[in-house]
Write an enzyme that holds these catalytic residues in place. Structure first.
Site, PDB file in Angstrom:
ATOM      1  N   THR A  62      -6.555   6.410  11.966  1.00 42.21           N
ATOM      2  CA  THR A  62      -7.365   6.953  11.409  1.00 42.21           C
ATOM      3  C   THR A  62      -8.618   8.082  12.108  1.00 42.21           C
ATOM      4  O   THR A  62      -8.879   8.018  12.957  1.00 42.21           O
ATOM      5  CB  THR A  62      -8.377   6.189  10.041  1.00 42.21           C
ATOM      6  N   ASP A  63      -8.621  10.031  11.347  1.00 43.65           N
ATOM      7  CA  ASP A  63      -9.341  10.787  12.175  1.00 43.65           C
ATOM      8  C   ASP A  63     -10.636  10.061  11.603  1.00 43.65           C
ATOM      9  O   ASP A  63     -12.059  10.932  12.305  1.00 43.65           O
ATOM     10  CB  ASP A  63      -9.354  11.761  10.494  1.00 43.65           C
ATOM     11  N   TYR A  97     -16.114   1.748   8.028  1.00 39.17           N
ATOM     12  CA  TYR A  97     -14.980   1.713   7.835  1.00 39.17           C
ATOM     13  C   TYR A  97     -14.516   2.758   9.476  1.00 39.17           C
ATOM     14  O   TYR A  97     -13.996   1.869  10.051  1.00 39.17           O
ATOM     15  CB  TYR A  97     -14.267   3.482   6.552  1.00 39.17           C
ATOM     16  N   ASP A 101       4.851 -14.163  -1.229  1.00 36.45           N
ATOM     17  CA  ASP A 101       4.487 -15.246   0.166  1.00 36.45           C
ATOM     18  C   ASP A 101       3.268 -13.917   0.794  1.00 36.45           C
ATOM     19  O   ASP A 101       3.343 -13.815   1.435  1.00 36.45           O
ATOM     20  CB  ASP A 101       5.989 -15.458   0.911  1.00 36.45           C
ATOM     21  N   ALA A 154      -4.758  -2.690   5.735  1.00 36.27           N
ATOM     22  CA  ALA A 154      -6.023  -2.271   6.423  1.00 36.27           C
ATOM     23  C   ALA A 154      -7.169  -2.560   5.388  1.00 36.27           C
ATOM     24  O   ALA A 154      -6.575  -2.263   3.608  1.00 36.27           O
ATOM     25  CB  ALA A 154      -7.265  -0.969   7.066  1.00 36.27           C
ATOM     26  N   GLY A 166       0.932  -1.320  -0.065  1.00 33.77           N
ATOM     27  CA  GLY A 166      -0.263   0.183  -0.294  1.00 33.77           C
ATOM     28  C   GLY A 166       0.823   1.154   0.455  1.00 33.77           C
ATOM     29  O   GLY A 166       2.153   1.127  -0.426  1.00 33.77           O
TER      30      GLY A 166
HETATM   31  N1  LIG Z   1      -5.872   6.767   2.890  1.00 32.01           N
HETATM   32  C1  LIG Z   1      -6.001   7.397   3.745  1.00 32.01           C
HETATM   33  O1  LIG Z   1      -5.704   8.435   3.090  1.00 32.01           O
HETATM   34  C2  LIG Z   1      -5.667   6.996   5.433  1.00 32.01           C
HETATM   35  C3  LIG Z   1      -6.479   7.827   6.215  1.00 32.01           C
HETATM   36  C4  LIG Z   1      -6.214   7.837   7.435  1.00 32.01           C
HETATM   37  C5  LIG Z   1      -5.284   6.382   7.747  1.00 32.01           C
HETATM   38  N2  LIG Z   1      -5.020   6.173   7.200  1.00 32.01           N
HETATM   39  C6  LIG Z   1      -5.031   4.312   7.606  1.00 32.01           C
HETATM   40  O2  LIG Z   1      -3.270   4.658   6.949  1.00 32.01           O
HETATM   41  C7  LIG Z   1      -3.417   3.088   7.108  1.00 32.01           C
HETATM   42  C8  LIG Z   1      -2.418   2.656   5.173  1.00 32.01           C
HETATM   43  O3  LIG Z   1      -3.491   3.253   4.357  1.00 32.01           O
HETATM   44  P1  LIG Z   1      -2.628   3.229   2.643  1.00 32.01           P
HETATM   45  O4  LIG Z   1      -3.817   4.848   2.135  1.00 32.01           O
HETATM   46  O5  LIG Z   1      -1.362   3.314   2.503  1.00 32.01           O
HETATM   47  O6  LIG Z   1      -3.432   1.997   2.730  1.00 32.01           O
HETATM   48  P2  LIG Z   1      -3.929   1.041   0.853  1.00 32.01           P
HETATM   49  O7  LIG Z   1      -2.564   1.793   0.015  1.00 32.01           O
HETATM   50  O8  LIG Z   1      -5.455   0.775   0.799  1.00 32.01           O
HETATM   51  O9  LIG Z   1      -3.047   0.172   1.176  1.00 32.01           O
HETATM   52  C9  LIG Z   1      -3.874  -1.305   2.388  1.00 32.01           C
HETATM   53  C10 LIG Z   1      -2.622  -1.941   2.678  1.00 32.01           C
HETATM   54  O10 LIG Z   1      -3.030  -2.617   3.025  1.00 32.01           O
HETATM   55  C11 LIG Z   1      -3.089  -4.814   2.652  1.00 32.01           C
HETATM   56  N3  LIG Z   1      -4.982  -4.909   2.670  1.00 32.01           N
HETATM   57  C12 LIG Z   1      -5.746  -4.880   3.011  1.00 32.01           C
HETATM   58  N4  LIG Z   1      -6.704  -5.446   3.034  1.00 32.01           N
HETATM   59  C13 LIG Z   1      -5.362  -6.693   3.339  1.00 32.01           C
HETATM   60  C14 LIG Z   1      -5.476  -8.307   3.859  1.00 32.01           C
HETATM   61  N5  LIG Z   1      -6.503  -9.193   3.903  1.00 32.01           N
HETATM   62  N6  LIG Z   1      -4.693  -8.598   4.866  1.00 32.01           N
HETATM   63  C15 LIG Z   1      -3.658  -8.347   3.962  1.00 32.01           C
HETATM   64  N7  LIG Z   1      -3.275  -7.471   3.790  1.00 32.01           N
HETATM   65  C16 LIG Z   1      -4.345  -6.308   3.181  1.00 32.01           C
HETATM   66  C17 LIG Z   1      -3.174  -4.704   1.173  1.00 32.01           C
HETATM   67  O11 LIG Z   1      -2.553  -5.277   0.146  1.00 32.01           O
HETATM   68  P3  LIG Z   1      -3.272  -6.496   0.159  1.00 32.01           P
HETATM   69  O12 LIG Z   1      -4.891  -5.194  -1.135  1.00 32.01           O
HETATM   70  O13 LIG Z   1      -2.407  -6.253  -1.683  1.00 32.01           O
HETATM   71  O14 LIG Z   1      -3.108  -7.497   0.520  1.00 32.01           O
HETATM   72  C18 LIG Z   1      -2.272  -2.907   0.956  1.00 32.01           C
HETATM   73  O15 LIG Z   1      -0.653  -3.027   0.910  1.00 32.01           O
HETATM   74  C19 LIG Z   1      -4.300   2.208   6.521  1.00 32.01           C
HETATM   75  O16 LIG Z   1      -4.793   1.685   8.282  1.00 32.01           O
HETATM   76  C20 LIG Z   1      -5.297   3.381   6.405  1.00 32.01           C
HETATM   77  O17 LIG Z   1      -6.810   2.934   7.761  1.00 32.01           O
HETATM   78  C21 LIG Z   1      -5.121   5.960   5.721  1.00 32.01           C
END
Ligand SMILES: NC(=O)c1ccc[n+]([C@@H]2O[C@H](COP(=O)([O-])OP(=O)(O)OC[C@H]3O[C@@H](n4cnc5c(N)ncnc54)[C@H](OP(=O)(O)O)[C@@H]3O)[C@@H](O)[C@H]2O)c1
Length: 294
Positions: free
Chosen positions: A105-106, A129, A37, A64, A11
């Site tokens: 998260t917010d 979410y 893997d 997530a 991600g």
């Molecule tokens: N994006 C935002 O604006 C935001 C805001 C506040 C907080 N956050 C938090 O920040 C963190 C990182 O967010 P991000 O934007 O980097 O998210 P992202 O780009 O959507 O990446 C999510 C990652 O989680 C993995 N994942 C999803 N389902 C999974 C499962 N069942 N088993 C194993 N891996 C799984 C995905 O890989 P695969 O699908 O390949 O498994 C991917 O590597 C998260 O915890 C999110 O809640 C994000």
């Protein structure tokens, strides 16, 4: 040098954390369901086995299910990945004595407060979410660390900056809501903070965001300016007037005060503008690089 496990390693945030950690000569194992893997967070046995095998000192849990609108129609999956998946990981961490930094998260707040949210404010998520991420928070004991962040953008993966830069390259005006405000946060600034809190085994709840509160409308203007376009091409719209309306409610106020970082004498993340300019430069350089001939 320590051993790190980074979940969500495919991600946008997890990839950045893994890059920074490898650059600091840590040994990094990635966890995602699409790694070479693969390991699904919902598969307790697989998670236990991976943690047992890699024996990390520190786990940065950035994995997530982040599809905010899709979570509304599939709460089971949201709670399985974000709630139970986190429980699997924390139980496995406790078995090997690893410290967990859980990225939250917010969206755990309802957004009705009229000033920035501090770490001790009451949570009240209004989306599936947000509820599922709060369920994840609830399985961490006080010795582990929760870092809430917001509006994440970075070099890896899809995000709002990439979307706005792409739209800016096409003719026509852009519309963004001006009644949701928050702190845009860039993975290049957030990743080192997560690693530092993990190194300290800080424990408790922290807010980690870049500084500079803006609405999405104001942020879109900033992105256009950074990319050398006319910011007046962006027009404000109210969330209630979005067509079609989005399935998940968003907090109107997403601004997270980094109060705990300041109290601990740690530098809060800087204003978002520097990282935004860097990311826009990176996106433009990518676009200018000719793709490989087939
Ligand atoms: N994006 C935002 O604006 C935001 C805001 C506040 C907080 N956050 C938090 O920040 C963190 C990182 O967010 P991000 O934007 O980097 O998210 P992202 O780009 O959507 O990446 C999510 C990652 O989680 C993995 N994942 C999803 N389902 C999974 C499962 N069942 N088993 C194993 N891996 C799984 C995905 O890989 P695969 O699908 O390949 O498994 C991917 O590597 C998260 O915890 C999110 O809640 C994000």
């Amino acid at each position: 040098m320590s051993r790190l496990l980074v979940t969500g390693s495919t991600g946008q945030l997890g990839r950045e954390v893994a890059d920074v950690a490898r650059g600091a000569r840590h040994h990094v194992t990635g966890l995602s369901s699409s790694e070479a893997d693969p390991c699904d967070l919902t598969n307790r046995t697989a998670v236990m086995r991976l943690v047992e095998r890699s024996r990390p000192d520190l786990i940065i849990h950035a994995g997530a299910w982040t599809a905010v609108d899709a979570c509304e129609s599939d709460p089971e999956r949201a709670f399985a990945v974000n709630g139970e998946g986190t429980r699997n990981l924390v139980d496995a961490a406790d078995e090997v004595g690893a410290h967990v930094v859980y990225v939250s998260t917010d969206y755990v707040f309802d957004g009705t407060k009229d000033s920035p949210y501090v770490e001790t404010d009451e949570t009240n998520p209004t989306s599936v979410y947000g509820q599922s991420k709060l369920a994840g928070e609830s399985v961490l004991g006080p010795d582990h660390t929760i870092v809430r962040t917001s509006w994440v953008c970075g070099r890896h993966g899809a995000n709002m900056v990439r979307t706005i830069v792409r739209l800016a390259g096409q003719p026509g005006d852009l519309r963004f809501v001006d009644d949701q405000i928050g702190h845009p946060t860039f993975t290049a600034d957030l990743a080192p903070t997560l690693l530092e809190l993990g190194r300290r085994r800080a424990g408790g709840i922290w807010h980690g965001t870049n500084q500079g509160a803006v609405s999405w409308y104001e942020f879109a203007r900033e992105v256009l300016l950074a990319a050398g376009h006319d910011p007046d091409r962006v027009h404000p719209v109210a969330t209630a007037d979005l067509q079609p309306p989005r399935p998940a409610p968003r907090p109107a106020n997403s601004v997270l005060d980094n109060a705990a970082l300041r109290a601990a004498g740690m530098a809060p993340l800087p204003h978002f503008r520097g990282a935004l300019q860097d990311l826009v430069g990176h996106i433009e350089a990518e676009a200018a690089t000719p793709s490989e001939p087939r």
